[in-house]
Motif scaffolding. Structure first.
Motif, PDB file in Angstrom:
ATOM      1  N   GLY A   1       0.761  -1.186   0.062  1.00 38.06           N
ATOM      2  CA  GLY A   1       0.013   0.187  -0.089  1.00 38.06           C
ATOM      3  C   GLY A   1       0.853   1.232  -0.059  1.00 38.06           C
TER       4      GLY A   1
ATOM      5  N   VAL B   1      -9.576  -1.224  10.109  1.00 41.45           N
ATOM      6  CA  VAL B   1      -9.797  -1.843   8.804  1.00 41.45           C
ATOM      7  C   VAL B   1     -10.112  -3.265   9.644  1.00 41.45           C
ATOM      8  CG1 VAL B   1      -9.103  -2.967   6.852  1.00 41.45           C
ATOM      9  CG2 VAL B   1      -8.626  -0.397   7.305  1.00 41.45           C
TER      10      VAL B   1
ATOM     11  N   GLU C   1      -5.136  -7.736   2.024  1.00 39.95           N
ATOM     12  CA  GLU C   1      -6.032  -6.517   1.601  1.00 39.95           C
ATOM     13  C   GLU C   1      -6.144  -5.650   2.617  1.00 39.95           C
ATOM     14  OE1 GLU C   1     -10.703  -5.913  -0.253  1.00 39.95           O
ATOM     15  OE2 GLU C   1      -9.736  -7.869  -0.139  1.00 39.95           O
ATOM     16  N   MET C   2      -6.254  -6.312   4.030  1.00 39.04           N
ATOM     17  CA  MET C   2      -6.488  -5.543   5.265  1.00 39.04           C
ATOM     18  C   MET C   2      -5.366  -4.330   5.359  1.00 39.04           C
ATOM     19  SD  MET C   2      -8.045  -8.086   7.867  1.00 39.04           S
ATOM     20  CE  MET C   2      -8.011  -7.028   9.215  1.00 39.04           C
TER      21      MET C   2
ATOM     22  N   ARG D   1      -3.426  -3.308   3.013  1.00 45.10           N
ATOM     23  CA  ARG D   1      -3.206  -2.561   1.888  1.00 45.10           C
ATOM     24  C   ARG D   1      -4.251  -1.277   2.138  1.00 45.10           C
ATOM     25  NH1 ARG D   1      -2.353  -6.853  -1.339  1.00 45.10           N
ATOM     26  NH2 ARG D   1      -4.528  -7.127  -1.755  1.00 45.10           N
ATOM     27  N   THR D   2      -5.692  -1.685   2.556  1.00 44.28           N
ATOM     28  CA  THR D   2      -6.573  -0.948   2.938  1.00 44.28           C
ATOM     29  C   THR D   2      -6.123   0.143   4.125  1.00 44.28           C
ATOM     30  OG1 THR D   2      -7.985  -2.457   1.968  1.00 44.28           O
ATOM     31  CG2 THR D   2      -8.927  -0.605   3.442  1.00 44.28           C
TER      32      THR D   2
ATOM     33  N   ARG E   1      -3.922   2.895   2.812  1.00 43.80           N
ATOM     34  CA  ARG E   1      -4.609   3.779   1.981  1.00 43.80           C
ATOM     35  C   ARG E   1      -5.536   4.642   2.846  1.00 43.80           C
ATOM     36  NH1 ARG E   1      -9.834   4.074   1.092  1.00 43.80           N
ATOM     37  NH2 ARG E   1     -10.444   1.981   1.673  1.00 43.80           N
ATOM     38  N   VAL E   2      -6.198   4.135   4.015  1.00 48.62           N
ATOM     39  CA  VAL E   2      -7.034   5.103   4.964  1.00 48.62           C
ATOM     40  C   VAL E   2      -6.052   6.166   5.643  1.00 48.62           C
ATOM     41  CG1 VAL E   2      -8.406   5.078   7.094  1.00 48.62           C
ATOM     42  CG2 VAL E   2      -8.748   3.375   5.190  1.00 48.62           C
TER      43      VAL E   2
ATOM     44  N   GLN F   1     -12.923   6.506   9.100  1.00 49.47           N
ATOM     45  CA  GLN F   1     -13.004   5.494   8.397  1.00 49.47           C
ATOM     46  C   GLN F   1     -13.430   4.145   9.066  1.00 49.47           C
ATOM     47  OE1 GLN F   1     -12.000   5.269   4.219  1.00 49.47           O
ATOM     48  NE2 GLN F   1     -10.543   7.322   4.554  1.00 49.47           N
TER      49      GLN F   1
ATOM     50  N   VAL G   1     -13.753   0.296   8.032  1.00 52.49           N
ATOM     51  CA  VAL G   1     -14.031  -0.436   7.023  1.00 52.49           C
ATOM     52  C   VAL G   1     -13.987  -1.981   7.232  1.00 52.49           C
ATOM     53  CG1 VAL G   1     -12.652  -1.558   4.795  1.00 52.49           C
ATOM     54  CG2 VAL G   1     -12.603   1.161   5.446  1.00 52.49           C
TER      55      VAL G   1
ATOM     56  N   LEU H   1     -14.125  -5.852   5.858  1.00 54.24           N
ATOM     57  CA  LEU H   1     -13.820  -6.802   4.783  1.00 54.24           C
ATOM     58  C   LEU H   1     -14.614  -8.175   4.956  1.00 54.24           C
ATOM     59  CD1 LEU H   1     -10.296  -6.057   3.964  1.00 54.24           C
ATOM     60  CD2 LEU H   1     -12.368  -4.806   3.033  1.00 54.24           C
TER      61      LEU H   1
END
Length: 342
Positions: free
Chosen positions: A98, A169, A307-308, A310-311, A314-315, A328, A330, A332
């Motif tokens: 990320g 996340v 993916e967690m 990477r997210t 991003r956040v 935020q 999130v 998944l």
């Protein structure tokens, strides 16, 4: 050759990247003389720098924007657990992905004691980092609130409670556990036990809730003796499984709230002469690489750990770039991966 296309102000790293047709990370590597850049790409970037008149003065840019170009990945666990659990390496890999196209340096920090926590807080308070990614936070850990109090951009992996106020996340832990136990029930298992994670962690309580909800669909909820407590480690799974067999020799399935505990359960079942899945079916949670290397291969709930990561990155980047951004939250999806253990 493409013309400048700008009318004033200092050129930015993003403009250099756009003109050269590469990512920001590539421009940063060229500026820092990294050998991991092709000569043709390096030439394009240097040409864009010259054309725009970009001055790559990293220290001046950091001072002007009060930025350090570094974020901390903080894990409040011991080295033994960090290196033993595949979850952590997958999170680190995802976070690294990320941040790959940014200029941010990732600092890995283990916070094992109160003294180390205080030292890290001093480091953060001195603004030596731009943000924090927190992994494996226990419910009583004050670190997220202390960071929030100093307005340090922070993102959690998981959450401390259902009304978490810090950005996070997470995975659908309740739904994943529910799906695992429903799978066991649909395959004819009726005496289903569980091994929990440490219940001072919200993730463990959510997985326990999913188990209880699924068992309750076939009558009353499980008696306390069908719930054994672990701490996400292999040894705790072994001990918990042995205790469950002592209390309920007729059990025919177990849902372990992590793959590592499921591995411990498999060892205990083998030592007790129980066949898997013929006598006892076993389902884990995480779908870590371990699940594909057990004997038999482990049925497990997959959570998208990379993916967690990477997210989370991003956040955090969005929060760093916009301090007024809202929290935020999130969540998944999870997925049951069926293999030979149950």
């Amino acid at each position: 050759m493409v013309t400048k296309g700008r009318t004033g102000g200092q050129p930015t790293l993003e403009e250099v990247a756009a003109l050269a047709g590469v990512g920001r990370g590539t421009v940063s590597r060229v500026i820092n003389n990294s050998p991991r850049v092709k000569d043709t790409t390096r030439h394009l970037v240097e040409q864009a720098i010259a054309q725009l008149g970009y001055i790559p003065n990293r220290a001046a840019r950091a001072l002007a924007g009060s930025r350090t170009d570094a974020v901390a990945l903080v894990i409040p666990e011991t080295e033994k657990r960090f290196f033993a659990e595949p979850y952590f390496s997958e999170i680190v890999h995802g976070v690294g992905d990320g941040l790959a196209d940014t200029d941010l340096q990732l600092l890995l920090t283990l916070v094992r004691t109160e003294k180390e926590r205080d030292r890290f807080l001093q480091y953060a308070r001195a603004r030596r980092i731009d943000g924090v990614l927190l992994v494996s936070v226990h419910g009583s850990d004050p670190l997220p609130d202390l960071l929030a109090g100093m307005e340090m951009p922070t993102v959690l992996s998981g959450r401390r409670s259902g009304d978490e106020s810090v950005s996070y996340v997470d995975s659908d832990n309740v739904g994943g556990a529910r799906a695992a136990v429903r799978h066991l029930s649909s395959s004819g298992r009726r005496a289903i036990a569980t091994i929990t994670g440490p219940l001072d962690m919200y993730v463990a309580r959510c997985r326990l809730r999913g188990y209880e909800e699924a068992v309750g669909e076939h009558g009353t909820g499980p008696a306390p003796s069908w719930i054994a407590h672990g701490d996400f480690t292999e040894e705790s799974g072994r001990r918990a499984m042995a205790e469950l067999l002592r209390l309920h020799p007729d059990l025919d399935a177990v849902f372990a709230a992590s793959d590592l505990m499921a591995v411990g359960a498999l060892h205990a079942l083998r030592a007790a002469g129980r066949r898997v899945p013929e006598d006892v079916a076993v389902v884990g949670f995480d779908d870590s690489p371990l699940a594909r290397h057990t004997d038999p291969q482990l049925t497990s709930v997959r959570q998208p750990v990379e993916e967690m990561g990477r997210t989370m990155a991003r956040v955090l980047l969005e929060t760093i770039n916009d301090s007024s951004a809202a929290w935020q939250h999130v969540v998944l999806r999870t997925e049951l991966v069926r293999r030979a253990s149950g």
